[in-house]
Design a protein around this motif. Structure first.
Motif, PDB file in Angstrom:
ATOM      1  N   TYR A 106       0.840  -1.214   0.000  1.00 47.11           N
ATOM      2  CA  TYR A 106       0.000   0.000   0.000  1.00 47.11           C
ATOM      3  C   TYR A 106       0.867   1.253   0.000  1.00 47.11           C
ATOM      4  O   TYR A 106       0.718   2.122  -0.850  1.00 47.11           O
ATOM      5  CB  TYR A 106      -0.950   0.007   1.208  1.00 47.11           C
ATOM      6  N   TYR A 107       1.814   1.328   0.946  1.00 46.61           N
ATOM      7  CA  TYR A 107       2.530   2.605   1.059  1.00 46.61           C
ATOM      8  C   TYR A 107       3.521   2.837  -0.062  1.00 46.61           C
ATOM      9  O   TYR A 107       4.005   3.942  -0.248  1.00 46.61           O
ATOM     10  CB  TYR A 107       3.103   2.823   2.460  1.00 46.61           C
ATOM     11  N   LYS A 108       3.760   1.777  -0.828  1.00 47.52           N
ATOM     12  CA  LYS A 108       4.488   1.976  -2.076  1.00 47.52           C
ATOM     13  C   LYS A 108       3.829   3.090  -2.890  1.00 47.52           C
ATOM     14  O   LYS A 108       4.491   3.959  -3.442  1.00 47.52           O
ATOM     15  CB  LYS A 108       4.443   0.666  -2.874  1.00 47.52           C
ATOM     16  N   TRP A 109       2.519   3.083  -2.911  1.00 46.27           N
ATOM     17  CA  TRP A 109       1.789   4.053  -3.736  1.00 46.27           C
ATOM     18  C   TRP A 109       1.639   5.388  -3.022  1.00 46.27           C
ATOM     19  O   TRP A 109       1.534   6.424  -3.662  1.00 46.27           O
ATOM     20  CB  TRP A 109       0.441   3.474  -4.178  1.00 46.27           C
ATOM     21  N   THR A 110       1.670   5.361  -1.705  1.00 45.72           N
ATOM     22  CA  THR A 110       1.704   6.622  -0.953  1.00 45.72           C
ATOM     23  C   THR A 110       3.009   7.339  -1.286  1.00 45.72           C
ATOM     24  O   THR A 110       3.039   8.556  -1.493  1.00 45.72           O
ATOM     25  CB  THR A 110       1.618   6.343   0.561  1.00 45.72           C
ATOM     26  N   GLN A 111       4.099   6.556  -1.362  1.00 45.66           N
ATOM     27  CA  GLN A 111       5.399   7.125  -1.720  1.00 45.66           C
ATOM     28  C   GLN A 111       5.433   7.560  -3.185  1.00 45.66           C
ATOM     29  O   GLN A 111       6.005   8.592  -3.526  1.00 45.66           O
ATOM     30  CB  GLN A 111       6.505   6.098  -1.449  1.00 45.66           C
ATOM     31  N   TRP A 112       4.775   6.775  -4.009  1.00 44.39           N
ATOM     32  CA  TRP A 112       4.733   7.094  -5.434  1.00 44.39           C
ATOM     33  C   TRP A 112       4.069   8.454  -5.678  1.00 44.39           C
ATOM     34  O   TRP A 112       4.556   9.273  -6.454  1.00 44.39           O
ATOM     35  CB  TRP A 112       3.967   5.987  -6.171  1.00 44.39           C
ATOM     36  N   ILE A 113       2.972   8.693  -4.970  1.00 46.17           N
ATOM     37  CA  ILE A 113       2.284   9.982  -5.113  1.00 46.17           C
ATOM     38  C   ILE A 113       3.212  11.119  -4.674  1.00 46.17           C
ATOM     39  O   ILE A 113       3.297  12.170  -5.310  1.00 46.17           O
ATOM     40  CB  ILE A 113       0.968  10.013  -4.303  1.00 46.17           C
ATOM     41  N   PHE A 114       3.964  10.857  -3.587  1.00 46.72           N
ATOM     42  CA  PHE A 114       4.915  11.877  -3.131  1.00 46.72           C
ATOM     43  C   PHE A 114       5.952  12.186  -4.220  1.00 46.72           C
ATOM     44  O   PHE A 114       6.260  13.346  -4.486  1.00 46.72           O
ATOM     45  CB  PHE A 114       5.607  11.429  -1.843  1.00 46.72           C
ATOM     46  N   PRO A 169      15.339  11.906  -6.135  1.00 47.86           N
ATOM     47  CA  PRO A 169      14.202  11.028  -5.813  1.00 47.86           C
ATOM     48  C   PRO A 169      14.576   9.563  -5.989  1.00 47.86           C
ATOM     49  O   PRO A 169      15.363   9.225  -6.882  1.00 47.86           O
ATOM     50  CB  PRO A 169      13.145  11.448  -6.837  1.00 47.86           C
ATOM     51  N   VAL A 170      14.048   8.722  -5.152  1.00 52.22           N
ATOM     52  CA  VAL A 170      14.225   7.280  -5.303  1.00 52.22           C
ATOM     53  C   VAL A 170      13.549   6.864  -6.603  1.00 52.22           C
ATOM     54  O   VAL A 170      12.483   7.390  -6.953  1.00 52.22           O
ATOM     55  CB  VAL A 170      13.591   6.531  -4.109  1.00 52.22           C
ATOM     56  N   ASP A 171      14.180   5.972  -7.330  1.00 47.81           N
ATOM     57  CA  ASP A 171      13.593   5.518  -8.595  1.00 47.81           C
ATOM     58  C   ASP A 171      12.292   4.761  -8.325  1.00 47.81           C
ATOM     59  O   ASP A 171      12.183   4.017  -7.363  1.00 47.81           O
ATOM     60  CB  ASP A 171      14.572   4.592  -9.302  1.00 47.81           C
ATOM     61  N   GLU A 172      11.313   5.000  -9.210  1.00 46.76           N
ATOM     62  CA  GLU A 172      10.015   4.341  -9.023  1.00 46.76           C
ATOM     63  C   GLU A 172      10.131   2.838  -8.864  1.00 46.76           C
ATOM     64  O   GLU A 172       9.414   2.225  -8.086  1.00 46.76           O
ATOM     65  CB  GLU A 172       9.100   4.637 -10.221  1.00 46.76           C
ATOM     66  N   LYS A 173      11.078   2.244  -9.609  1.00 44.71           N
ATOM     67  CA  LYS A 173      11.188   0.789  -9.548  1.00 44.71           C
ATOM     68  C   LYS A 173      11.735   0.313  -8.202  1.00 44.71           C
ATOM     69  O   LYS A 173      11.643  -0.859  -7.865  1.00 44.71           O
ATOM     70  CB  LYS A 173      12.026   0.263 -10.723  1.00 44.71           C
ATOM     71  N   ASP A 174      12.338   1.216  -7.437  1.00 45.95           N
ATOM     72  CA  ASP A 174      12.865   0.847  -6.120  1.00 45.95           C
ATOM     73  C   ASP A 174      11.849   1.059  -4.994  1.00 45.95           C
ATOM     74  O   ASP A 174      12.173   0.894  -3.815  1.00 45.95           O
ATOM     75  CB  ASP A 174      14.134   1.635  -5.810  1.00 45.95           C
ATOM     76  N   LEU A 175      10.652   1.434  -5.358  1.00 44.98           N
ATOM     77  CA  LEU A 175       9.603   1.573  -4.348  1.00 44.98           C
ATOM     78  C   LEU A 175       9.046   0.184  -4.011  1.00 44.98           C
ATOM     79  O   LEU A 175       9.036  -0.682  -4.876  1.00 44.98           O
ATOM     80  CB  LEU A 175       8.475   2.476  -4.858  1.00 44.98           C
ATOM     81  N   PRO A 176       8.594  -0.042  -2.823  1.00 45.02           N
ATOM     82  CA  PRO A 176       8.569   0.927  -1.730  1.00 45.02           C
ATOM     83  C   PRO A 176       9.914   1.029  -1.024  1.00 45.02           C
ATOM     84  O   PRO A 176      10.673   0.079  -1.020  1.00 45.02           O
ATOM     85  CB  PRO A 176       7.549   0.316  -0.770  1.00 45.02           C
ATOM     86  N   VAL A 177      10.187   2.203  -0.463  1.00 50.61           N
ATOM     87  CA  VAL A 177      11.302   2.324   0.470  1.00 50.61           C
ATOM     88  C   VAL A 177      10.786   1.772   1.790  1.00 50.61           C
ATOM     89  O   VAL A 177       9.923   2.363   2.426  1.00 50.61           O
ATOM     90  CB  VAL A 177      11.734   3.790   0.643  1.00 50.61           C
ATOM     91  N   LEU A 178      11.277   0.595   2.131  1.00 52.34           N
ATOM     92  CA  LEU A 178      10.720  -0.088   3.302  1.00 52.34           C
ATOM     93  C   LEU A 178      11.123   0.592   4.596  1.00 52.34           C
ATOM     94  O   LEU A 178      12.246   1.072   4.733  1.00 52.34           O
ATOM     95  CB  LEU A 178      11.180  -1.540   3.332  1.00 52.34           C
ATOM     96  N   LEU A 179      10.220   0.618   5.513  1.00 56.13           N
ATOM     97  CA  LEU A 179      10.511   1.113   6.840  1.00 56.13           C
ATOM     98  C   LEU A 179      11.343   0.049   7.541  1.00 56.13           C
ATOM     99  O   LEU A 179      10.906  -1.086   7.692  1.00 56.13           O
ATOM    100  CB  LEU A 179       9.188   1.336   7.590  1.00 56.13           C
ATOM    101  N   PRO A 180      12.584   0.381   7.940  1.00 55.92           N
ATOM    102  CA  PRO A 180      13.429  -0.651   8.532  1.00 55.92           C
ATOM    103  C   PRO A 180      12.922  -1.060   9.910  1.00 55.92           C
ATOM    104  O   PRO A 180      12.310  -0.255  10.612  1.00 55.92           O
ATOM    105  CB  PRO A 180      14.791   0.040   8.645  1.00 55.92           C
ATOM    106  N   GLU A 181      13.189  -2.291  10.260  1.00 55.97           N
ATOM    107  CA  GLU A 181      12.790  -2.736  11.595  1.00 55.97           C
ATOM    108  C   GLU A 181      13.879  -2.364  12.577  1.00 55.97           C
ATOM    109  O   GLU A 181      15.042  -2.686  12.385  1.00 55.97           O
ATOM    110  CB  GLU A 181      12.581  -4.251  11.584  1.00 55.97           C
ATOM    111  N   ILE A 182      13.494  -1.646  13.600  1.00 58.90           N
ATOM    112  CA  ILE A 182      14.509  -1.249  14.575  1.00 58.90           C
ATOM    113  C   ILE A 182      14.007  -1.467  15.991  1.00 58.90           C
ATOM    114  O   ILE A 182      12.823  -1.631  16.235  1.00 58.90           O
ATOM    115  CB  ILE A 182      14.927   0.236  14.415  1.00 58.90           C
ATOM    116  N   GLU A 183      14.979  -1.439  16.916  1.00 56.89           N
ATOM    117  CA  GLU A 183      14.669  -1.666  18.329  1.00 56.89           C
ATOM    118  C   GLU A 183      14.116  -0.393  18.965  1.00 56.89           C
ATOM    119  O   GLU A 183      13.078  -0.399  19.609  1.00 56.89           O
ATOM    120  CB  GLU A 183      15.944  -2.073  19.087  1.00 56.89           C
ATOM    121  N   ASN A 184      14.881   0.704  18.763  1.00 59.24           N
ATOM    122  CA  ASN A 184      14.521   1.943  19.443  1.00 59.24           C
ATOM    123  C   ASN A 184      13.787   2.884  18.505  1.00 59.24           C
ATOM    124  O   ASN A 184      14.382   3.587  17.716  1.00 59.24           O
ATOM    125  CB  ASN A 184      15.770   2.632  19.975  1.00 59.24           C
TER     126      ASN A 184
END
Length: 785
Positions: A128-136, A424-439
């Motif tokens: 989903y947020y791939k397209w939220t980023q795409w609109i951005f 800008p990040v290339d469209e084909k590299d979307l989504p920019v994933l939210l990394p998993e972190i501890e803090n």
RNA sequence: GCCCGGAUGGCGGAAUUGGUAGACGCGCUGGACUUAGAAUCCAGUAUCCAAAAGAUGUAUCGGUUCAAAUCCGAUUUCGGGCACCA
């Protein structure tokens, strides 16, 4: 047989699950949308259900009327509420969000709503947020997304930057803390480019006036002129904005906002320390404090300007009642005709010149005696001719502060390269994933927690291959909710945000149901996004929501339901005790859907008794079928007519009371006849079906139907056959009720009046009738002396 | 301060938009059924009066009208939005 609602409701929910409604492209469409919830930890209470029951009843009514409906549900799961909940409960937001969604989904299924769960969307899903980023990225490409270093609303408690819309009156929307200012680099969206269209297109919408007005006020368009004032003995000009150019001759001083950039250049030596002191104080004051100060403060710069029309030398002051971020941050002051300027002038003993008297200009040179409306035009013409200013329009609407220094949001798909700048990040590299972190907790510095993850932040520039860094700010919660209604129509599409044909088929939303609290936030952003997507050819409509309905709040003990106040009524217990249909009916019966109302647990007893009565009635009379007769046909027509009328006007509380009343009447009728005809029985069950679907399915089945009741049709009524043979007429003398007669419907006027006179013989005795008023089928009023 | 909404029995609320105010439901009172309770059913339930008759009554005061909860004017009060936007 007793009304076993548990069995009935389980049985039919399972049946709906098994037998999905068939798709049928030949039917007209109806897109019925609820504002999707954020999955909070406390789950849903009966207040949430109100909107959902309303929209579901409407959707089911439309199904019965032959529409193919889209009635989806999803989760607004990114953003502060979800993150704050996670922090409080020491659980990773990804985990708590998932858990909360499961619970909310379970609760939503309880309603027995016709939600199409195959279309579910979740703003935190990378697909989903791939397209939220795409609109951005598209906005960035069009120059609508830009970076800016600026003083921002900073909530010291949430440790986050807030949008203007989240910091109304300088109070944090989330936690109620007082908001201060902080200089930070931010991403902005140029919503101001759309100000005019957002304002004008309000006319296209069937929305509550109140909401339209709130949006119009928020956009705040005002017409006026900008005027340049020369600074005396300096090569400087100060540009001001005024909506009252007609009062220009009365401008006796200028005031600049403390942040105004020209202050440094024009302040005189002897005033320097005083001015610096004042500016420092102003910058330390929080937004609320600045607004809360009723008493005006200010400092003289030691410099003067020239009023361009009357050439008067007027002092230049600094005061924090002038806002830096509206128009030019500088104003001309006309103390004779503006309360704030008057107050300031009085306090600091500045000159006051009256320029308008009895709507005509005075003390205004060649413009004297003109009507002020006319003078306004002529003075602007003069300003333009002299090239010292021009006509101008200003808006209160500011650009949308779009970045958050938070973890739980969509990463902004931009890379900062030392050489290439913003890449800008290339469209084909979307989504920019939210990394998993501890803090993931917010930091004291105002930097996003993402900045700490070096492995994620450091990246090669996609353009030049050199060292670069990812943008570490995330998007606000509103990003995902500004376009989710588009994704429902095609939620699994991998190639675009939604297929164009499907968008064409379903959009715009026909009915949007939700709380009024989104009047200027979500609803304005969603309109802005839609207009942008229209401009780049993704959608072919200008407005996303044709009709908006704001349901009222449900209070308990006169207070809004909330966990902290401990007055939350959970639907779960009520479902156990009375069943889903009873709860649904009571949600509607509790009061007019658009008004706030008070929840009363014992009220649900009434609708529960009604369903019991109805169930028992059908069970008894399905074996006592008789041929239809005139009275039953009239009854049936009246029933369908009334219920239809009340649904169409969305008076759903009176739909329920109407059904109760009709049942009482029908039971009397059937007692007399010793039975009922099948069509009346069927019609009654169908009219109940949108509101209490489970019991209606069961009864529909019990009277011998094999298919689902929602495959049948909303009954028709014969308008010409709704009148009993006899009609009751109220008799009045001088407007006061004095009697009643029942007359044949076809009896002519004279005879009815004669009957009325006979009936009132004693009361009319000895009095002279001055006038007779006869309202057919309703009232006879004798005016007597 | 400005702009919107509201105000109707003990309570939630009806009233086809000027035509029998209080529908429907909750609660309460009395009765039936029951050993008893629950459930159910019946009757009553704006106020004054023992009751009939009558009078009063939709926040307050006034107006228009044969007729006003509804329209007009003023006021009180509660809720919401905006608020130093020049």
């Amino acid at each position: 047989m007793a009304y076993d609602f548990q069995m009935i409701e389980k049985k039919w929910q399972a049946s709906w699950e098994r037998n999905k409604r068939e798709k049928n492209n030949s039917k007209p469409k109806f897109y019925c949308l609820d504002m999707f919830p954020y999955p909070s930890g406390s789950g849903l209470h009966v207040g949430h259900w109100r909107g959902y029951v309303l929209s579901d009843s409407l959707a089911r009514y439309k199904i019965l009327n032959g529409y193919e409906i889209l009635h989806p549900m999803g989760w607004d799961a990114f953003g502060l509420p979800a993150e704050n909940y996670a922090i409080k409960n020491k659980t990773h937001p990804a985990i708590s969000t998932k858990k909360n969604i499961e619970n909310a989904k379970r609760q939503l299924k309880e309603i027995g709503a016709v939600y199409d769960w195959d279309r579910e969307v979740n703003t935190t899903d990378p697909e989903y947020y791939k397209w939220t980023q795409w609109i951005f990225l598209k906005m960035f490409e069009k120059g609508l997304a830009y970076e800016k270093e600026m003083p921002l609303n900073w909530c010291p408690n949430c440790k986050a930057v807030l949008a203007n819309e989240e910091a109304t009156n300088g109070i944090c929307d989330r936690c109620g803390s007082s908001v201060t200012k902080k200089m930070l680099r931010q991403w902005m969206l140029k919503i101001t480019d759309y100000a005019d269209r957002l304002l004008e297109d309000l006319d296209l919408l069937d929305w509550p006036q109140k909401v339209k007005k709130m949006q119009a006020d928020w956009i705040g368009k005002s017409f006026g002129a900008s005027v340049n004032f020369k600074v005396w003995e300096k090569d400087l000009e100060i540009e001001i904005f005024t909506t009252r150019p007609d009062t220009l001759y009365g401008a006796t001083f200028l005031v600049l906002a403390p942040e105004h950039e020209l202050i440094k250049k024009l302040v005189s030596n002897e005033k320097k320390d005083e001015v610096e002191e004042y500016i420092k104080k102003a910058s330390e004051k929080s937004y609320v404090d600045r607004m809360a100060d009723k008493e005006k403060t200010g400092v003289f710069t030691g410099a003067y300007a020239i009023n361009p029309l009357n050439k008067k030398k007027i002092p230049i002051w600094i005061s924090d009642y002038v806002l830096a971020d509206y128009a030019t941050g500088a104003i001309m002051c006309v103390p004779a005709h503006d309360d704030r300027d008057f107050e300031f002038a009085k306090k600091f003993d500045l000159e006051i010149i009256e320029v308008i008297k009895d709507n005509k200009l005075i003390n205004s040179g060649e413009f004297n005696d003109l009507d002020y409306d006319e003078a306004r035009k002529k003075i602007i013409d003069m300003i333009e001719k002299l090239k010292i200013g021009k006509r101008q329009i200003n808006y209160k609407l500011r650009d949308w502060i779009f970045s958050r220094q938070r973890y739980w949001g969509e990463p902004i798909p931009i890379i900062h390269c030392e050489k290439c700048g913003l890449v800008p990040v290339d469209e084909k590299d979307l989504p920019v994933l939210l990394p998993e972190i501890e803090n993931y907790e917010p930091t004291e510095t105002g930097e996003s927690p993402l900045a700490k993850i070096e492995s994620w932040v450091n990246i090669k520039c996609p353009k030049c291959g050199e060292k670069a860094k990812r943008e570490t700010n995330t998007m606000p919660q509103w990003a995902g909710s500004s376009w989710y209604f588009l994704r429902y129509v095609d939620n699994k599409n991998k190639f675009c945000l939604a297929d164009k044909n499907l968008l064409k088929k379903w959009m715009p939303v026909d009915y949007y149901v939700g709380g009024i609290e989104h009047a200027v936030l979500h609803l304005l952003y969603a309109r802005f996004y839609t207009k942008f997507l229209y401009d780049i050819g993704v959608v072919d409509f200008k407005e996303p929501f044709l009709k908006l309905f704001n349901q009222g709040m449900i209070n308990k003990n006169k207070t809004k339901m909330s966990k902290s106040k401990g007055n939350v009524v959970s639907p779960d217990d009520l479902v156990k005790k009375y069943g889903r249909d009873s709860l649904r009916l009571y949600e509607l019966f509790v009061g007019p859907p658009e008004l706030d109302c008070e929840w009363n647990d014992s009220g649900i007893e009434g609708v529960f008794r009604f369903l019991n009565k109805f169930y028992n009635f059908v069970c008894e009379y399905k074996n006592k079928l008789i041929d239809e007769n005139k009275k039953l046909v009239i009854f049936r027509n009246k029933l369908v007519f009334e219920i239809t009328r009340r649904i169409e006007s969305l008076s759903l509380n009176t739909v329920v009371s109407g059904l109760m009343e009709f049942l009482n009447d029908l039971m009397d009728l059937c007692k007399n006849f010793g039975g009922v005809d099948i069509k009346t029985l069927e019609n009654f069950i169908i009219t109940l079906a949108p509101f209490a679907p489970h019991i209606s399915e069961e009864l529909w089945n019990l009277i011998g139907n094999e298919k689902s009741i929602f495959e049948s049709e909303w009954p028709k009524y014969d308008k010409n056959n709704m009148q009993d043979d006899f009609v009751n007429i109220a008799l009045q003398i001088n407007g006061k009720l004095r009697g009643n007669i029942s007359v044949d419907i076809n009896l002519e006027r004279e005879k009815i009046i004669l009957l009325a006179k006979e009936n009132l013989e004693k009361k009319l005795d000895g009095k002279e009738i001055v006038k007779e008023i006869y309202v057919p089928k309703k009232i006879i009023n004798f005016v007597v002396k």
